[in-house]
Write a protein that holds these residues in place. Structure first.
Motif, PDB file in Angstrom:
ATOM      1  N   PRO A 188     -12.429 -10.231  -4.251  1.00 34.02           N
ATOM      2  CA  PRO A 188     -12.322 -11.632  -4.689  1.00 34.02           C
ATOM      3  C   PRO A 188     -10.983 -12.288  -4.375  1.00 34.02           C
ATOM      4  N   ILE A 189      -9.878 -11.536  -4.480  1.00 33.84           N
ATOM      5  CA  ILE A 189      -8.549 -12.081  -4.225  1.00 33.84           C
ATOM      6  C   ILE A 189      -7.804 -11.111  -3.317  1.00 33.84           C
ATOM      7  N   VAL A 190      -7.330 -11.614  -2.185  1.00 29.19           N
ATOM      8  CA  VAL A 190      -6.606 -10.793  -1.211  1.00 29.19           C
ATOM      9  C   VAL A 190      -5.300 -11.502  -0.871  1.00 29.19           C
ATOM     10  N   PHE A 191      -4.197 -10.763  -0.974  1.00 26.54           N
ATOM     11  CA  PHE A 191      -2.910 -11.281  -0.505  1.00 26.54           C
ATOM     12  C   PHE A 191      -2.527 -10.495   0.732  1.00 26.54           C
ATOM     13  N   GLY A 192      -2.419 -11.170   1.863  1.00 26.58           N
ATOM     14  CA  GLY A 192      -2.004 -10.510   3.096  1.00 26.58           C
ATOM     15  C   GLY A 192      -0.504 -10.636   3.263  1.00 26.58           C
ATOM     16  N   ALA A 193       0.183  -9.521   3.438  1.00 21.59           N
ATOM     17  CA  ALA A 193       1.642  -9.525   3.569  1.00 21.59           C
ATOM     18  C   ALA A 193       2.041  -9.152   4.992  1.00 21.59           C
ATOM     19  N   ILE A 194       3.034  -9.843   5.519  1.00 24.01           N
ATOM     20  CA  ILE A 194       3.575  -9.547   6.842  1.00 24.01           C
ATOM     21  C   ILE A 194       4.965  -8.950   6.676  1.00 24.01           C
ATOM     22  N   LEU A 232      -2.849 -16.119   1.307  1.00 18.02           N
ATOM     23  CA  LEU A 232      -3.690 -15.881   0.141  1.00 18.02           C
ATOM     24  C   LEU A 232      -5.123 -16.321   0.422  1.00 18.02           C
ATOM     25  N   VAL A 233      -6.069 -15.439   0.094  1.00 16.45           N
ATOM     26  CA  VAL A 233      -7.487 -15.747   0.241  1.00 16.45           C
ATOM     27  C   VAL A 233      -8.172 -15.498  -1.098  1.00 16.45           C
ATOM     28  N   ILE A 234      -8.870 -16.504  -1.595  1.00 15.03           N
ATOM     29  CA  ILE A 234      -9.601 -16.395  -2.858  1.00 15.03           C
ATOM     30  C   ILE A 234     -11.056 -16.767  -2.604  1.00 15.03           C
ATOM     31  N   GLY A 235     -11.956 -15.883  -3.009  1.00 19.64           N
ATOM     32  CA  GLY A 235     -13.373 -16.141  -2.799  1.00 19.64           C
ATOM     33  C   GLY A 235     -13.748 -16.293  -1.341  1.00 19.64           C
ATOM     34  N   GLY A 236     -13.036 -15.598  -0.476  1.00 23.20           N
ATOM     35  CA  GLY A 236     -13.338 -15.637   0.944  1.00 23.20           C
ATOM     36  C   GLY A 236     -12.808 -16.849   1.672  1.00 23.20           C
ATOM     37  N   ARG A 237     -12.027 -17.699   0.997  1.00 27.17           N
ATOM     38  CA  ARG A 237     -11.500 -18.907   1.635  1.00 27.17           C
ATOM     39  C   ARG A 237      -9.977 -18.920   1.597  1.00 27.17           C
ATOM     40  N   MET A 238      -9.388 -19.312   2.708  1.00 27.16           N
ATOM     41  CA  MET A 238      -7.951 -19.441   2.814  1.00 27.16           C
ATOM     42  C   MET A 238      -7.454 -20.508   1.838  1.00 27.16           C
ATOM     43  N   VAL A 239      -6.398 -20.169   1.091  1.00 25.41           N
ATOM     44  CA  VAL A 239      -5.788 -21.137   0.183  1.00 25.41           C
ATOM     45  C   VAL A 239      -4.704 -21.889   0.941  1.00 25.41           C
ATOM     46  N   ARG A 240      -4.810 -23.219   0.945  1.00 23.84           N
ATOM     47  CA  ARG A 240      -3.838 -24.064   1.638  1.00 23.84           C
ATOM     48  C   ARG A 240      -2.997 -24.791   0.601  1.00 23.84           C
ATOM     49  N   ILE A 293      -3.590  -5.590  -1.040  1.00 21.00           N
ATOM     50  CA  ILE A 293      -2.586  -6.274  -0.228  1.00 21.00           C
ATOM     51  C   ILE A 293      -2.542  -5.599   1.139  1.00 21.00           C
ATOM     52  N   PRO A 294      -3.338  -6.063   2.100  1.00 21.76           N
ATOM     53  CA  PRO A 294      -3.226  -5.545   3.463  1.00 21.76           C
ATOM     54  C   PRO A 294      -1.899  -5.997   4.070  1.00 21.76           C
ATOM     55  N   VAL A 295      -1.286  -5.144   4.862  1.00 22.81           N
ATOM     56  CA  VAL A 295       0.014  -5.444   5.458  1.00 22.81           C
ATOM     57  C   VAL A 295      -0.103  -5.450   6.975  1.00 22.81           C
ATOM     58  N   GLY A 296       0.483  -6.477   7.590  1.00 18.02           N
ATOM     59  CA  GLY A 296       0.576  -6.574   9.029  1.00 18.02           C
ATOM     60  C   GLY A 296       2.033  -6.642   9.449  1.00 18.02           C
ATOM     61  N   GLY A 297       2.273  -6.788  10.735  1.00 19.25           N
ATOM     62  CA  GLY A 297       3.637  -6.778  11.254  1.00 19.25           C
ATOM     63  C   GLY A 297       4.030  -5.374  11.685  1.00 19.25           C
ATOM     64  N   GLY A 298       5.135  -5.287  12.416  1.00 17.34           N
ATOM     65  CA  GLY A 298       5.536  -4.014  13.004  1.00 17.34           C
ATOM     66  C   GLY A 298       5.739  -2.885  12.024  1.00 17.34           C
ATOM     67  N   LEU A 299       6.284  -3.175  10.834  1.00 17.64           N
ATOM     68  CA  LEU A 299       6.550  -2.106   9.871  1.00 17.64           C
ATOM     69  C   LEU A 299       5.276  -1.558   9.238  1.00 17.64           C
ATOM     70  N   SER A 300       4.162  -2.282   9.387  1.00 15.93           N
ATOM     71  CA  SER A 300       2.906  -1.806   8.812  1.00 15.93           C
ATOM     72  C   SER A 300       2.352  -0.599   9.551  1.00 15.93           C
ATOM     73  N   SER A 301       2.922  -0.289  10.712  1.00 20.18           N
ATOM     74  CA  SER A 301       2.429   0.854  11.492  1.00 20.18           C
ATOM     75  C   SER A 301       2.968   2.187  10.980  1.00 20.18           C
ATOM     76  N   ASP A 302       3.820   2.148   9.955  1.00 21.86           N
ATOM     77  CA  ASP A 302       4.375   3.380   9.375  1.00 21.86           C
ATOM     78  C   ASP A 302       3.682   3.644   8.028  1.00 21.86           C
ATOM     79  N   PRO A 303       2.646   4.497   8.000  1.00 20.35           N
ATOM     80  CA  PRO A 303       1.900   4.726   6.761  1.00 20.35           C
ATOM     81  C   PRO A 303       2.764   5.262   5.623  1.00 20.35           C
ATOM     82  N   ALA A 304       3.732   6.125   5.936  1.00 21.80           N
ATOM     83  CA  ALA A 304       4.573   6.697   4.881  1.00 21.80           C
ATOM     84  C   ALA A 304       5.435   5.622   4.223  1.00 21.80           C
TER      85      ALA A 304
END
Length: 302
Positions: free
Chosen positions: A122-128, A137-145, A246-257
């Protein structure tokens, strides 16, 4: 037939692709981003659509910048050619199809919420966590503007000046003009800045994390400080909006540890109980801008 196409526009290149409703990306193509001439910019977009056969019935655009929610006017430091333009209206008129435009971090969040690590939540915060710190921020499948086109920008605001000074790290002015922004310390450049303050050494973020994995004590001290500085602000985000993930993107997201360390630190600081990982690697990395832009365009009639 309904065909959704997408552009991912950055400072160096424009990427084009078709994207279906399950997030499958095909027909990818790129061109350099024109920086100074609006006509050249539009011509690049038109040529990419034409090379695909001109079949797009709606187009989504992810761009490294903001679009004012009230006026529709764009502002993008890395893509100055778009500044002052109403992208949705002008590109739609030029290409003859309806267009939706979103910030690149917002598009990452939407991609993750629809077909990635946050699918069905229902609520997803994507972090870079990359060259900068951003989010969406996405709530209910829709981008919050948000107002002024700004949402999820947790990397900015003068919140860390005292914390970094207490650790002996230089307090610097961020590119946004504020002093003590997380963007200056929670990014890849921030990791390098912290390590330099502690050791005097000039290493890349990759070299620092490699040394950490190898058991280097100086690198471990750097990573400890880095994680602490990120975990505090991110825990406030969690307590404020209550994301399921909280899914993470960006270069540092490639380090799982590294993400695991951040996840544990954040979950130890929030009010809610999270028995499974909250901060996780994004699953749409490499195509998140295209996928998110396409999912934004899916809101349009074909």
């Amino acid at each position: 037939m309904s065909v959704t196409a997408a552009f991912d526009i950055g400072g160096s290149k424009i990427e084009f692709a078709r994207v279906d409703r399950e997030g499958a990306v095909t027909n990818r193509a790129t061109l350099p981003t024109p920086h100074t001439n609006w006509g050249d910019f539009v011509a690049a977009l038109r040529s990419l659509v034409a090379a695909d056969g001109g079949h797009a019935t709606r187009i989504g655009i992810s761009i490294a910048g903001t679009t004012d929610s009230a006026t529709g006017i764009a502002q993008a430091a890395n893509v100055p050619v778009v500044n002052g333009h109403h992208l949705e209206n002008e590109i739609s008129a030029a290409l003859g199809v309806p267009v939706r435009v979103g910030n690149d971090a917002d598009c990452f969040a939407l991609a993750e919420a629809t077909v990635g690590a946050g699918r069905g939540k229902p609520i997803v915060f994507g972090a870079i966590l990359g060259t900068g710190v951003g989010g969406g921020l996405v709530i209910g499948g829709r981008m919050v503007r948000g107002a002024n086109g700004v949402t999820g920008e947790w990397g900015h605001g003068p919140i860390l000046a005292e914390a970094v000074a207490a650790r002996g790290i230089p307090v610097i002015r961020c590119g946004c003009g504020q002093i003590g922004c997380l963007d200056s310390y929670g990014s890849a450049r921030g990791l390098e800045r912290i390590h330099g303050a502690f050791t005097g050494a000039s290493l890349t973020s990759h070299e620092i994390t490699q040394a950490w994995h190898a058991g280097d004590a100086d690198a471990a001290r750097t990573v400890d400080a880095f994680v602490e500085l990120i975990a505090g602000p991110l825990s406030v985000i969690v307590n404020t909006i209550g994301p399921w993930v909280i899914p993470v993107g960006g270069g540092l997201s490639s380090d799982p540890a590294l993400l695991e360390r951040i996840d544990l630190a954040v979950r130890a600081r929030v009010l809610g109980r999270y028995d499974t990982p909250l901060v996780v690697p994004g699953r749409t990395r490499g195509a998140s801008g295209l996928i998110g832009a396409a999912m934004l365009a899916e809101e349009l009639p074909a």
